[in-house]
Enzyme design. Structure first.
Site, PDB file in Angstrom:
ATOM      1  CE  LYS A 160      -4.316  -1.813   1.623  1.00 26.71           C
ATOM      2  NZ  LYS A 160      -5.420  -1.828   2.524  1.00 26.71           N
ATOM      3  CE  LYS A 175      -6.020  -6.682  -2.703  1.00 29.17           C
ATOM      4  NZ  LYS A 175      -6.475  -6.617  -1.341  1.00 29.17           N
ATOM      5  CE  LYS A 200     -10.650   0.198   0.396  1.00 26.49           C
ATOM      6  NZ  LYS A 200     -10.414  -1.144   0.984  1.00 26.49           N
TER       7      LYS A 200
HETATM    8  N1  AQP Z   1      -9.901  -9.564  -4.891  1.00 31.52           N
HETATM    9  C1  AQP Z   1     -10.303 -10.170  -3.793  1.00 31.52           C
HETATM   10  N2  AQP Z   1     -10.561 -11.494  -3.806  1.00 31.52           N
HETATM   11  C2  AQP Z   1     -10.977 -12.129  -2.693  1.00 31.52           C
HETATM   12  N3  AQP Z   1     -11.186 -11.507  -1.509  1.00 31.52           N
HETATM   13  C3  AQP Z   1     -10.952 -10.190  -1.451  1.00 31.52           C
HETATM   14  N4  AQP Z   1     -11.049  -9.277  -0.447  1.00 31.52           N
HETATM   15  C4  AQP Z   1     -10.686  -8.069  -0.920  1.00 31.52           C
HETATM   16  N5  AQP Z   1     -10.352  -8.148  -2.203  1.00 31.52           N
HETATM   17  C5  AQP Z   1     -10.498  -9.453  -2.580  1.00 31.52           C
HETATM   18  C6  AQP Z   1     -11.497  -9.596   0.895  1.00 31.52           C
HETATM   19  O1  AQP Z   1     -12.580  -8.758   1.224  1.00 31.52           O
HETATM   20  C7  AQP Z   1     -12.585  -8.536   2.625  1.00 31.52           C
HETATM   21  C8  AQP Z   1     -12.802  -7.107   2.940  1.00 31.52           C
HETATM   22  O2  AQP Z   1     -11.770  -6.328   2.433  1.00 31.52           O
HETATM   23  P1  AQP Z   1     -11.525  -4.934   3.105  1.00 31.52           P
HETATM   24  O3  AQP Z   1     -12.699  -4.073   2.895  1.00 31.52           O
HETATM   25  O4  AQP Z   1     -11.076  -5.126   4.466  1.00 31.52           O
HETATM   26  O5  AQP Z   1     -10.428  -4.247   2.340  1.00 31.52           O
HETATM   27  P2  AQP Z   1      -9.291  -4.668   1.483  1.00 31.52           P
HETATM   28  O6  AQP Z   1      -8.726  -6.005   1.649  1.00 31.52           O
HETATM   29  O7  AQP Z   1      -8.386  -3.541   1.752  1.00 31.52           O
HETATM   30  O8  AQP Z   1     -10.089  -4.550   0.102  1.00 31.52           O
HETATM   31  P3  AQP Z   1      -9.472  -4.090  -1.208  1.00 31.52           P
HETATM   32  O9  AQP Z   1     -10.529  -3.735  -2.172  1.00 31.52           O
HETATM   33  O10 AQP Z   1      -8.507  -5.095  -1.636  1.00 31.52           O
HETATM   34  O11 AQP Z   1      -8.795  -2.741  -0.818  1.00 31.52           O
HETATM   35  P4  AQP Z   1      -7.324  -2.241  -0.979  1.00 31.52           P
HETATM   36  O12 AQP Z   1      -7.243  -1.816  -2.412  1.00 31.52           O
HETATM   37  O13 AQP Z   1      -7.272  -1.076  -0.033  1.00 31.52           O
HETATM   38  O14 AQP Z   1      -6.424  -3.374  -0.650  1.00 31.52           O
HETATM   39  C9  AQP Z   1     -11.264  -9.078   3.164  1.00 31.52           C
HETATM   40  O15 AQP Z   1     -11.517 -10.316   3.798  1.00 31.52           O
HETATM   41  C10 AQP Z   1     -10.438  -9.277   1.936  1.00 31.52           C
HETATM   42  O16 AQP Z   1      -9.538 -10.341   2.074  1.00 31.52           O
END
Ligand code: AQP
Length: 332
Positions: free
Chosen positions: A112, A195, A198
């Site tokens: 990040k 992956k 967001k």
């Molecule tokens: N691509 C993905 N495939 C499977 N699982 C996923 N998760 C996120 N992306 C994928 C799972 O969703 C849950 C919630 O995620 P979060 O809101 O805690 O945030 P995150 O992991 O930060 O989501 P993002 O979209 O991937 O955000 P960024 O871009 O900030 O990293 C978690 O259980 C996560 O594993």
């Protein structure tokens, strides 16, 4: 019943298909077999700057989407993280048990901050896995349903729990990640090497569940595949097609082998068109249910208030035990 705990950030507004297939579907399944606690993690959200009004609105929106996904407040405990102050309180104790080097090895922080540089990140972003340790341990969770990207943080939680138990005596349940192999990592539609996330560089790669269904259909139709024509699951050689097959299979309950048979001799166009239809059929009622929950904030807030009360009963008990173990003088 075993306990389950997981949390999801309210930051993006709409959840994406990776969140749903990787995590939320498992939340829904585990409420049948577990004493399950799910929360919208607003404390985690402020590790990056947030507009206060947007954060408040997105927190309600996240809860509405969880309910629209099938969480049932009679079967699980749904709450907002900041409504349970014990999370921040136990996190401090856990901060003091975590090595600086240990925290520095968390790959999510490295990923990040790779673009902007670690000095521009907040200390909160650096220590957020330790808040997550507290989140999980407060509920004595046995299983933590998450996507593959969170595996390292659950491993950290296990290490810290073992360290605490070793130093102060048995206090915390050692949790295990609950990651479904097939859907633990859903890939970006434009770049199937990364992956779905967001913070992806182009919104074309992400299916946001609250987008107009025709927008999502279009994204499926323009998903990156490969130069062959054969519809076959092969993660290494055909990551784009494999990702589409995983999504299709999970949303319909059809096995990948059956899909491969169904699309034998047909082109990628047919697969994408039909998957787009499947997706539209799924997101349309999801969006409607989300709007229904949002339209009745009193009911929604009531569900969250009851959830916070149930969560606090468990969390305050665990925190009191942990405080006692580390040697804090009880308040009279
Ligand atoms: N691509 C993905 N495939 C499977 N699982 C996923 N998760 C996120 N992306 C994928 C799972 O969703 C849950 C919630 O995620 P979060 O809101 O805690 O945030 P995150 O992991 O930060 O989501 P993002 O979209 O991937 O955000 P960024 O871009 O900030 O990293 C978690 O259980 C996560 O594993």
């Amino acid at each position: 019943r075993p306990r389950a705990l997981s949390g999801i950030q309210p930051t993006a507004g709409s959840f994406h298909l990776g969140n749903y297939l990787g995590a939320i579907r498992q939340y829904v399944a585990l409420q049948e077999t577990h004493d399950a606690f799910y929360m919208v993690v607003d404390l985690h959200a402020i590790t990056v700057p947030q507009d206060p009004a947007a954060l408040r609105a997105n927190t309600r929106l996240a809860a509405a989407q969880l309910l629209a996904s099938g969480l049932d407040p009679d079967r699980c405990t749904l709450f907002i993280q900041s409504h349970v102050p014990e999370h921040a309180q136990l996190a401090w104790v856990m901060n003091c048990l975590t090595g600086f080097g240990e925290a520095s090895r968390m790959t999510q922080f490295k990923d990040k901050t790779a673009k902007q540089g670690a000095d521009r990140a907040t200390v909160g972003l650096f220590t957020y896995p330790i808040l997550q340790v507290a989140d999980i341990l407060l509920y004595q969770a046995n299983h933590v349903p998450v996507g593959e990207d969170q595996r390292q943080h659950v491993e950290l939680t296990r290490d810290i729990a073992e360290r605490f138990n070793g130093r102060f005596g048995d206090t915390f349940t050692i949790p295990a990640p609950h990651i479904v192999k097939e859907t633990g990592k859903i890939y970006d539609l434009q770049d199937p090497a990364i992956k779905m996330s967001k913070s992806a560089s182009t919104p074309k790669g992400i299916i946001s569940l609250l987008d107009e269904p025709k927008v999502s259909a279009k994204k499926i139709k323009s998903a990156v595949t490969d130069t062959e024509t054969e519809i076959r699951y092969d993660e290494e050689k055909k990551p784009g097609v494999s990702n589409l097959l995983t999504i299709y299979s999970t949303l319909t309950g059809t096995t990948i082998a059956d899909l491969e048979r169904k699309y034998e001799g047909k082109g990628y166009g047919a697969l994408k068109t039909e998957l787009a239809e499947v997706l539209v059929e799924w997101v349309t009622p999801f969006r409607e249910r989300t709007q229904e929950y949002l339209a009745d904030p009193e009911t929604l807030d009531g569900i969250l208030a009851r959830g916070a009360e149930k969560a606090r009963a468990v969390a305050s008990d665990t925190l009191a035990r942990a405080y006692d173990k580390v040697g804090f003088l009880p308040a009279k």
